[in-house]
Design a protein around this motif. Structure first.
Motif, short mmCIF file in Angstrom:
data_model
loop_
_atom_site.label_atom_id
_atom_site.label_comp_id
_atom_site.label_asym_id
_atom_site.label_seq_id
_atom_site.Cartn_x
_atom_site.Cartn_y
_atom_site.Cartn_z
N ARG A 1 82.41 2.44 -15.36
CA ARG A 1 81.99 1.74 -14.20
C ARG A 1 81.47 0.54 -14.57
O ARG A 1 80.68 0.31 -15.54
CB ARG A 1 81.15 2.62 -13.78
CG ARG A 1 81.15 3.93 -13.00
CD ARG A 1 80.04 4.49 -12.42
NE ARG A 1 80.54 5.73 -11.69
CZ ARG A 1 79.78 6.65 -10.82
NH1 ARG A 1 78.51 6.30 -10.79
NH2 ARG A 1 80.01 7.55 -9.97
N CYS B 1 78.93 -2.00 -14.23
CA CYS B 1 77.67 -2.19 -13.44
C CYS B 1 76.82 -3.20 -14.22
O CYS B 1 75.70 -3.16 -14.30
CB CYS B 1 76.76 -0.65 -13.71
SG CYS B 1 77.46 0.74 -12.89
N TYR C 1 73.46 -5.12 -13.10
CA TYR C 1 72.40 -4.68 -13.43
C TYR C 1 71.72 -4.30 -14.80
O TYR C 1 70.76 -3.83 -15.01
CB TYR C 1 72.35 -3.29 -12.62
CG TYR C 1 72.62 -3.14 -11.28
CD1 TYR C 1 71.72 -3.61 -10.27
CD2 TYR C 1 74.05 -2.66 -10.97
CE1 TYR C 1 72.59 -3.53 -9.20
CE2 TYR C 1 74.53 -2.42 -9.78
CZ TYR C 1 73.35 -3.09 -8.51
OH TYR C 1 73.94 -3.00 -7.18
N CYS D 1 73.29 3.13 -11.49
CA CYS D 1 74.51 2.69 -11.23
C CYS D 1 75.65 3.38 -11.96
O CYS D 1 76.85 3.65 -11.38
CB CYS D 1 74.61 1.06 -11.35
SG CYS D 1 76.41 0.61 -10.93
N LYS D 2 75.54 3.60 -13.16
CA LYS D 2 76.42 4.33 -13.97
C LYS D 2 76.46 5.83 -13.65
O LYS D 2 77.51 6.62 -14.02
CB LYS D 2 75.88 4.06 -15.59
CG LYS D 2 76.34 2.89 -16.08
CD LYS D 2 77.82 2.48 -16.53
CE LYS D 2 78.04 1.37 -17.14
NZ LYS D 2 79.25 1.19 -17.53
N THR E 1 75.29 7.62 -10.47
CA THR E 1 75.01 8.05 -9.30
C THR E 1 76.24 8.75 -8.61
O THR E 1 77.35 8.54 -9.13
CB THR E 1 74.60 6.90 -8.48
OG1 THR E 1 74.65 7.45 -7.01
CG2 THR E 1 75.80 5.93 -8.35
N PRO F 1 78.31 6.31 -5.32
CA PRO F 1 78.41 4.86 -5.38
C PRO F 1 79.05 3.95 -4.45
O PRO F 1 79.65 4.64 -3.61
CB PRO F 1 79.34 4.89 -6.69
CG PRO F 1 79.97 5.90 -6.55
CD PRO F 1 79.20 7.20 -5.79
N ARG G 1 82.05 -8.16 -6.67
CA ARG G 1 80.73 -8.59 -6.69
C ARG G 1 80.24 -9.69 -6.17
O ARG G 1 80.21 -10.84 -6.73
CB ARG G 1 80.61 -8.52 -8.26
CG ARG G 1 79.22 -8.73 -8.65
CD ARG G 1 78.94 -8.62 -10.54
NE ARG G 1 80.10 -9.56 -10.94
CZ ARG G 1 80.60 -9.35 -12.27
NH1 ARG G 1 79.93 -8.39 -12.98
NH2 ARG G 1 81.44 -10.36 -12.77
N THR H 1 73.71 -0.52 -2.38
CA THR H 1 73.07 -0.28 -3.63
C THR H 1 73.17 1.01 -4.24
O THR H 1 72.83 1.94 -3.33
CB THR H 1 71.55 -0.31 -3.70
OG1 THR H 1 71.10 -2.20 -3.35
CG2 THR H 1 70.74 -0.49 -4.86
N PRO H 2 73.75 1.53 -5.70
CA PRO H 2 74.23 0.43 -6.17
C PRO H 2 75.68 -0.06 -5.84
O PRO H 2 76.37 0.99 -5.37
CB PRO H 2 74.07 1.21 -7.63
CG PRO H 2 74.52 2.51 -7.34
CD PRO H 2 73.83 2.77 -5.99
N ILE I 1 79.20 -0.79 -7.63
CA ILE I 1 79.96 -0.88 -9.05
C ILE I 1 81.24 -1.84 -8.43
O ILE I 1 82.07 -1.82 -7.44
CB ILE I 1 80.72 0.41 -9.14
CG1 ILE I 1 79.42 1.52 -9.36
CG2 ILE I 1 81.61 0.47 -10.05
CD1 ILE I 1 79.90 2.85 -9.51
#
Length: 439
Positions: free
Chosen positions: A377, A379, A382, A392-393, A395, A398, A403, A412-413, A415
């Protein structure tokens, strides 16, 4: 003296404990790291970003191959594989991913080097081929789905490795723009010599380099050109300063990240900015042959490349066209007017994804590494906040998208999406386009 005895005994006890602990570490088997477990080791991200464990190439041999024009493609692949094994610090890291391409290679991929190396897929006595050229900080791994799908349609498929790639990010500092040009020229001319009919597909910087080379020297048997997220101009208004800052010895890196991704660099040397700026400037000046069928695939919200500049370039190419010029674009809102001679396909919504990122085009949702439930992922937004990064990695809920500041504020978060829910329809259009151009 009596007062020192307890202290001595305590020190001896501590020493014995340390020796026992060390003995335990020696006796207990240490589980080997793999390309999958590496990106699941969240504690390594911040430490590796600081230490640069995989940022620097091994100092073994030259960073750039010298390719004789007459060299066979198989010999080129072997030489490139040897360079990867010599200079990539992750080259022998165990890695077994069931990609579409891995089942088609002569031997089963078992380590990182097998996935980042260039490859070719061939049919017996076939005379039609597609050459695939990757982008900046990337590797041929980005084609481990598309190459297999094109091969299934009856095409031979070749990939190449741009100099400075497939090893470690520091090798981009050892690369000149002429090196990129030479390798792209070799791959195109060699494929033109080996086949009666072929097409070129370039992604991002690979699209820019392919466009410039073809504009200058189009082989007679080049039947079509496909440009995915072509690098026309970055969003950064200060990128042009890079060529001047590159002379300063104490300014080396734009970004320093963990570089745990098996196939892409996450760190970014300043010198690489100067290289891609030159590639984009040349692409903006290029004039493609009006008789060359061309398909462009882009995202209107691409956070890396300014798609408005891409549209302007296509509008110029549309003048006096005698061959099809098509655009497949991921755009939440209707595009402004483009010349009617451009065949535009707009994709306004994507299943389970907010919008399309620069890095998502070429991977299907079920990709084992970059897919929706894949190992990796993105991320990095962050990375400075370990709590937010870990969330983020890991959850289960997601949000996937480009971005952008708007997306980061609303979701939030977030990816950065590295797969394409529209992969199958996109590939269908690509195959149809190539079939008409190469019939």
């Amino acid at each position: 003296m009596l007062n020192t005895i307890p202290k001595i005994m305590m020190k001896k006890g501590l020493l014995v404990s340390l020796l026992v602990a060390l003995n335990h570490l020696v006796v207990m088997p240490v589980q080997a790291q793999t390309c999958q477990s590496l990106v699941s080791d969240l504690a390594r991200y911040q430490s590796d970003a600081q230490q640069g464990s995989y940022r620097f190439a091994n100092n073994a041999g030259d960073a750039v191959l010298d390719i004789p024009e007459a060299q066979s493609y198989s010999a080129y692949i072997r030489a490139t594989q040897a360079l990867i094994f010599a200079r990539n610090p992750k080259a022998r890291l165990p890695c077994e991913l069931e990609t579409k391409v891995s089942a088609l290679l002569p031997s089963k991929p078992i380590q990182v080097a097998d996935y980042v190396a260039p490859f070719e897929l061939t049919h017996p006595n076939n005379q039609k081929a597609i050459l695939l050229i990757h982008g900046l900080t990337d590797s041929p791994f980005t084609f481990h789905s598309l190459a297999a799908d094109l091969y299934a349609q009856g095409y031979d498929v070749r990939t190449m490795l741009l100099p400075g790639h497939g090893t470690a990010a520091s090798d981009l500092k050892e690369t000149d723009y002429r090196d990129w040009q030479q390798h792209v020229r070799y791959a195109i001319s060699r494929t033109a010599s080996d086949y009666s009919d072929f097409a070129v597909l370039g992604y991002s910087t690979g699209a820019a380099l392919a466009t410039t080379e073809i504009a200058a020297r189009r082989p007679d048997n080049l039947a079509a050109l496909v440009l995915v997220a072509p690098a026309t101009q970055s969003h950064s208004e200060k990128a042009w300063l890079a060529k001047w800052l590159d002379w300063l010895p104490w300014v080396d890196w734009v970004d320093k990240a963990a570089d745990l991704d098996l196939a892409k660099y996450e760190s970014f040397p300043l010198h690489a900015v100067t290289l891609v700026e030159q590639a984009m400037a040349d692409m903006r000046e290029a004039s493609l042959p009006a008789s060359l069928p061309t398909l462009v695939i882009a995202s209107d919200v691409d956070a890396t490349i300014n798609s408005q500049v891409t549209y302007q370039l296509l509008s110029r190419w549309a003048q006096a066209r005698t061959a099809p010029l098509a655009l497949r674009v991921y755009a939440p809102d209707t595009l402004t007017a483009l010349p009617e001679s451009i065949d535009v396909t707009e994709v306004t919504t994507l299943n389970g994804v907010i919008d399309m990122s620069h890095i998502g085009f070429l991977n299907p949702p079920d990709h084992p590494y970059y897919g929706k439930a894949g190992v990796f992922r993105n991320c990095d937004t962050y990375l400075d906040d370990i709590t937010a990064f870990a969330h983020c990695k890991t959850t289960d809920t997601p949000h996937f998208g480009e971005r952008s500041q708007a997306n980061l504020a609303a979701h939030t978060p977030l990816i950065r999406v590295s797969f394409n829910p529209d992969y199958d329809p996109m590939t269908t259009q690509l195959v149809t386009f190539l079939g008409k151009a190469m019939q």
